[in-house]
Design an enzyme around this catalytic site. Sequence first.
Site, PDB file in Angstrom:
ATOM      1  N   GLU A 110       0.851  -1.189   0.000  1.00  9.19           N
ATOM      2  CA  GLU A 110       0.000   0.000   0.000  1.00  9.19           C
ATOM      3  C   GLU A 110       0.885   1.236   0.000  1.00  9.19           C
ATOM      4  O   GLU A 110       1.925   1.242   0.661  1.00  9.19           O
ATOM      5  CB  GLU A 110      -0.907   0.053   1.240  1.00  9.19           C
ATOM      6  N   ASN A 115       2.040  10.211  -1.968  1.00  3.76           N
ATOM      7  CA  ASN A 115       3.464   9.949  -1.728  1.00  3.76           C
ATOM      8  C   ASN A 115       4.183   9.842  -3.076  1.00  3.76           C
ATOM      9  O   ASN A 115       4.386   8.762  -3.631  1.00  3.76           O
ATOM     10  CB  ASN A 115       3.625   8.661  -0.917  1.00  3.76           C
ATOM     11  N   TYR A 122       8.014   2.918  -7.120  1.00  3.76           N
ATOM     12  CA  TYR A 122       7.338   1.658  -7.429  1.00  3.76           C
ATOM     13  C   TYR A 122       6.998   1.560  -8.919  1.00  3.76           C
ATOM     14  O   TYR A 122       7.169   0.502  -9.532  1.00  3.76           O
ATOM     15  CB  TYR A 122       6.078   1.511  -6.575  1.00  3.76           C
TER      16      TYR A 122
HETATM   17  C1  LIG Z   1       9.935   6.187  -0.750  1.00  5.43           C
HETATM   18  C2  LIG Z   1      11.435   6.117  -0.463  1.00  5.43           C
HETATM   19  C3  LIG Z   1      11.781   4.779   0.165  1.00  5.43           C
HETATM   20  C4  LIG Z   1      12.191   6.248  -1.796  1.00  5.43           C
HETATM   21  O1  LIG Z   1      13.577   6.143  -1.540  1.00  5.43           O
HETATM   22  P1  LIG Z   1      14.593   7.226  -2.171  1.00  5.43           P
HETATM   23  O2  LIG Z   1      15.962   6.790  -1.878  1.00  5.43           O
HETATM   24  O3  LIG Z   1      14.180   8.571  -1.700  1.00  5.43           O
HETATM   25  O4  LIG Z   1      14.240   7.094  -3.729  1.00  5.43           O
HETATM   26  P2  LIG Z   1      15.262   7.016  -4.943  1.00  5.43           P
HETATM   27  O5  LIG Z   1      16.270   8.127  -4.814  1.00  5.43           O
HETATM   28  O6  LIG Z   1      15.796   5.644  -5.058  1.00  5.43           O
HETATM   29  O7  LIG Z   1      14.322   7.364  -6.166  1.00  5.43           O
HETATM   30  C5  LIG Z   1      13.430   6.411  -6.697  1.00  5.43           C
HETATM   31  C6  LIG Z   1      12.575   7.068  -7.745  1.00  5.43           C
HETATM   32  O8  LIG Z   1      11.710   8.045  -7.133  1.00  5.43           O
HETATM   33  C7  LIG Z   1      11.966   9.340  -7.670  1.00  5.43           C
HETATM   34  N1  LIG Z   1      11.887  10.279  -6.565  1.00  5.43           N
HETATM   35  C8  LIG Z   1      12.683  10.293  -5.458  1.00  5.43           C
HETATM   36  N2  LIG Z   1      12.307  11.287  -4.647  1.00  5.43           N
HETATM   37  C9  LIG Z   1      11.259  11.898  -5.260  1.00  5.43           C
HETATM   38  C10 LIG Z   1      10.426  12.998  -4.913  1.00  5.43           C
HETATM   39  N3  LIG Z   1      10.600  13.674  -3.766  1.00  5.43           N
HETATM   40  N4  LIG Z   1       9.419  13.355  -5.756  1.00  5.43           N
HETATM   41  C11 LIG Z   1       9.222  12.660  -6.894  1.00  5.43           C
HETATM   42  N5  LIG Z   1       9.982  11.602  -7.290  1.00  5.43           N
HETATM   43  C12 LIG Z   1      10.984  11.247  -6.473  1.00  5.43           C
HETATM   44  C13 LIG Z   1      13.332   9.279  -8.262  1.00  5.43           C
HETATM   45  O9  LIG Z   1      13.499  10.203  -9.324  1.00  5.43           O
HETATM   46  C14 LIG Z   1      13.388   7.853  -8.771  1.00  5.43           C
HETATM   47  O10 LIG Z   1      12.677   7.723  -9.988  1.00  5.43           O
HETATM   48  P3  LIG Z   1      13.406   7.229 -11.316  1.00  5.43           P
HETATM   49  O11 LIG Z   1      14.083   5.939 -10.984  1.00  5.43           O
HETATM   50  O12 LIG Z   1      12.297   7.084 -12.287  1.00  5.43           O
HETATM   51  O13 LIG Z   1      14.382   8.315 -11.619  1.00  5.43           O
HETATM   52  C15 LIG Z   1      11.892   7.282   0.469  1.00  5.43           C
HETATM   53  O14 LIG Z   1      11.568   8.502  -0.129  1.00  5.43           O
HETATM   54  C16 LIG Z   1      11.290   7.212   1.858  1.00  5.43           C
HETATM   55  O15 LIG Z   1      11.855   6.559   2.739  1.00  5.43           O
HETATM   56  N6  LIG Z   1      10.153   7.886   2.081  1.00  5.43           N
HETATM   57  C17 LIG Z   1       9.499   7.896   3.414  1.00  5.43           C
HETATM   58  C18 LIG Z   1       8.926   6.556   3.764  1.00  5.43           C
HETATM   59  C19 LIG Z   1       7.960   6.087   2.702  1.00  5.43           C
HETATM   60  O16 LIG Z   1       7.109   6.828   2.246  1.00  5.43           O
HETATM   61  N7  LIG Z   1       8.111   4.799   2.311  1.00  5.43           N
HETATM   62  C20 LIG Z   1       7.263   4.178   1.328  1.00  5.43           C
HETATM   63  C21 LIG Z   1       6.051   3.631   1.967  1.00  5.43           C
HETATM   64  S1  LIG Z   1       4.930   2.943   0.777  1.00  5.43           S
END
Ligand SMILES: CC(C)(COP(=O)(O)OP(=O)(O)OC[C@H]1O[C@@H](n2cnc3c(N)ncnc32)[C@H](O)[C@@H]1OP(=O)(O)O)[C@@H](O)C(=O)NCCC(=O)NCCS
Length: 159
Positions: A110, A115, A122
Amino acid sequence: MATTETISDINIRPLQLEDVDVIAAIENSAYFAPWPRAAFTASIGIYPAFVMEKNAQIIGYAIFSAVKDEAHILNLVIKPILQGQGFGKLLLKFVLEILVQNHVKRISLEVAQNNEAAMRLYQSLGFLQEGMRKEYYQTPHGRIDALILVYKPSYTSAH
Ligand SMILES: CC(C)(COP(=O)(O)OP(=O)(O)OC[C@H]1O[C@@H](n2cnc3c(N)ncnc32)[C@H](O)[C@@H]1OP(=O)(O)O)[C@@H](O)C(=O)NCCC(=O)NCCS
């Protein structure tokens, strides 16, 4: 399912009890409604879980359930100051590879509909929307819907 992966200064290894304080602190900094510390303690030994380390410091973690050929990603977090640098994608790819190696055919999760970072992550790895849970997550502005996303190795690839 336990395994490890080391890439340059990044290491991914199974979560251990002594990691829980660090994990709980990251969780509190990453979510409005975080898992309580006890949830991490309780999950050890029940759910497969991995931590990602950078220069031997924990920067993120992933917890999932897996029963027969189905899995559900329960939690995936990268420390806020290190988000947006590709670590989340690396950790999720690691998890998907383990699940695919273990013949999992359906991986669900989910995600809050607002987000953007998680949705982008994903979708970039091939998850597709399969449904919605109304008012599933608490936010500072009230409850919002969660989207149910599903990854099937049969119709896409983790790379
Ligand atoms: C969701 C999460 C795990 C992603 O990890 P991350 O290290 O920040 O993400 P990455 O740097 O690996 O980026 C992955 C993709 O998301 C995109 N992305 C990263 N941050 C972004 C932002 N703030 N807005 C839009 N896109 C974003 C990147 O461009 C990348 O896309 P691409 O591969 O098509 O270029 C992290 O942001 C997080 O821990 N968030 C808080 C907890 C959470 O929401 N977890 C998910 C629960 S479902």
